[in-house]
Design a protein around this motif. Sequence first.
Motif, short mmCIF file in Angstrom:
data_model
loop_
_atom_site.label_atom_id
_atom_site.label_comp_id
_atom_site.label_asym_id
_atom_site.label_seq_id
_atom_site.Cartn_x
_atom_site.Cartn_y
_atom_site.Cartn_z
N GLU A 24 0.89 -1.21 0.15
CA GLU A 24 -0.01 -0.01 0.02
C GLU A 24 0.88 1.46 0.16
N ASN A 25 2.06 1.11 -0.02
CA ASN A 25 3.02 2.32 -0.04
C ASN A 25 2.77 3.20 -1.23
N PRO A 26 2.55 4.53 -1.31
CA PRO A 26 2.46 5.14 -2.38
C PRO A 26 3.67 5.22 -3.25
N ASN A 27 4.67 5.10 -2.73
CA ASN A 27 6.00 4.98 -3.67
C ASN A 27 6.34 3.75 -4.11
N ILE A 28 5.55 2.87 -4.01
CA ILE A 28 5.83 1.05 -4.65
C ILE A 28 6.51 1.25 -5.74
N ASP A 29 6.14 2.11 -6.86
CA ASP A 29 6.58 2.12 -8.28
C ASP A 29 8.21 2.64 -8.25
N VAL A 30 8.51 3.51 -7.43
CA VAL A 30 9.91 3.72 -7.23
C VAL A 30 10.73 2.71 -6.42
N ILE A 31 10.12 2.13 -5.64
CA ILE A 31 10.65 1.01 -4.89
C ILE A 31 10.97 -0.10 -5.80
N GLU A 32 10.16 -0.49 -6.49
CA GLU A 32 10.00 -1.60 -7.40
C GLU A 32 11.02 -1.48 -9.04
N SER A 33 11.02 -0.17 -9.13
CA SER A 33 12.10 0.23 -10.12
C SER A 33 13.40 0.60 -10.03
N ALA A 34 13.65 0.60 -8.75
CA ALA A 34 15.16 0.85 -8.29
C ALA A 34 16.08 0.10 -8.53
N THR A 35 17.35 0.46 -9.19
CA THR A 35 18.34 -0.35 -9.75
C THR A 35 19.66 0.14 -8.71
N SER A 36 19.33 1.20 -7.77
CA SER A 36 20.49 1.53 -6.97
C SER A 36 20.03 2.22 -5.52
N PHE A 37 20.58 2.51 -4.72
CA PHE A 37 20.14 3.25 -3.50
C PHE A 37 20.01 4.57 -3.86
N ALA A 38 20.60 5.09 -4.91
CA ALA A 38 20.40 6.79 -5.38
C ALA A 38 19.02 6.80 -5.94
N ASP A 39 18.47 6.03 -6.44
CA ASP A 39 17.12 5.70 -6.96
C ASP A 39 15.96 5.96 -6.00
N LEU A 40 16.54 5.62 -4.65
CA LEU A 40 15.72 5.72 -3.34
C LEU A 40 15.92 6.74 -2.54
N SER A 41 16.75 7.77 -3.13
CA SER A 41 17.06 8.89 -2.37
C SER A 41 15.97 9.73 -1.76
N GLY A 42 14.92 9.80 -2.41
CA GLY A 42 13.88 10.68 -1.90
C GLY A 42 12.90 9.92 -0.65
N LEU A 43 13.33 8.60 -0.61
CA LEU A 43 12.46 7.83 0.38
C LEU A 43 13.03 7.83 1.52
N THR A 44 12.44 7.27 2.61
CA THR A 44 12.96 6.74 4.00
C THR A 44 12.86 5.36 4.29
N VAL A 45 14.05 5.10 4.78
CA VAL A 45 14.40 3.52 5.29
C VAL A 45 14.34 3.49 6.87
N ILE A 46 13.63 2.46 7.32
CA ILE A 46 13.61 2.22 8.52
C ILE A 46 14.55 1.11 8.90
N VAL A 47 15.46 1.43 9.89
CA VAL A 47 16.64 0.74 10.18
C VAL A 47 16.57 0.44 11.89
N GLU A 48 17.31 -0.58 12.13
CA GLU A 48 17.43 -1.01 13.26
C GLU A 48 18.53 -0.11 14.43
#
Length: 259
Positions: A127-151
């Motif tokens: 249900e993530n609104p950025n699912i298209d970005v996540i599923e098309s990313a070929t590098s971390f740079a492609d995810l640079s506008g998103l937020t990662v949840i870390v431990e």
Amino acid sequence: MIKYLLKEMATRLCLVFLVVWLALPRVSAGSSILTFAFSEASPPYSSSSDGRAAGLFPDLVQLAFSFIPEYTTESVVLPWSRAQYNVRHGVTDGLLTYPSMERQGYAIFSALPLFTQDFGHLVYSAENPNIDVIESATSFADLSGLTVIVERGSKWEEDNIPGYLARVPGPHLNTMMHLLMLREAGDFMVQPAEDARFAARQLGYSNKLKVRKVDFIPNSQIPFHIGVSRELPFARSLRGRSVLSKCLRRAESRLCPRV
């Protein structure tokens, strides 16, 4: 799952334990008990069950030291940050973890891993609104506008997930899964697929869990090594030859099969 993994690793245990021995101090009478600290909230790898350590990692450490009769082990379960602090300061003797540069400063690690995890997966919500970005990313740079949840306190994530990504920390995977699925505090996590599916199933998120295997995550094969505190007496001394001969003599037995 735990019994299956133990069985699958049986053929390589002898070689691993030879190297584990090299990290251990010489022992004298009355000084052969080592206390290992484990996370209290990282199932199925380690957790607290009626105040006792349970899971794959405590079982692996106990099995490792069954090959080294000069040592016995005890286990404690703690918040992971406290477990690391205690080993750093010699309050407890050892842990099983990724040997980051920082941890190598306060612990001596076996040269071979006891367990390996595959962190080469993006975990996210359908249900993530950025699912298209996540599923098309070929590098971390492609995810640079998103937020990662870390431990919180994860040295591997600090070393391998770029600092330009916005981060939301959680104390353990269950909380991280809630942050991702319920609170929508971030867009994705980097986790082993089996860990994500286990947590999602336990928490009721399986129906909207998405897991994508990617090839751009550095050092995605995460080795977990036995480490012993540098605060142990004579922690730098090495004993390889005696255990090598012992293990070779056991090579035909079921405890130490040929590798």
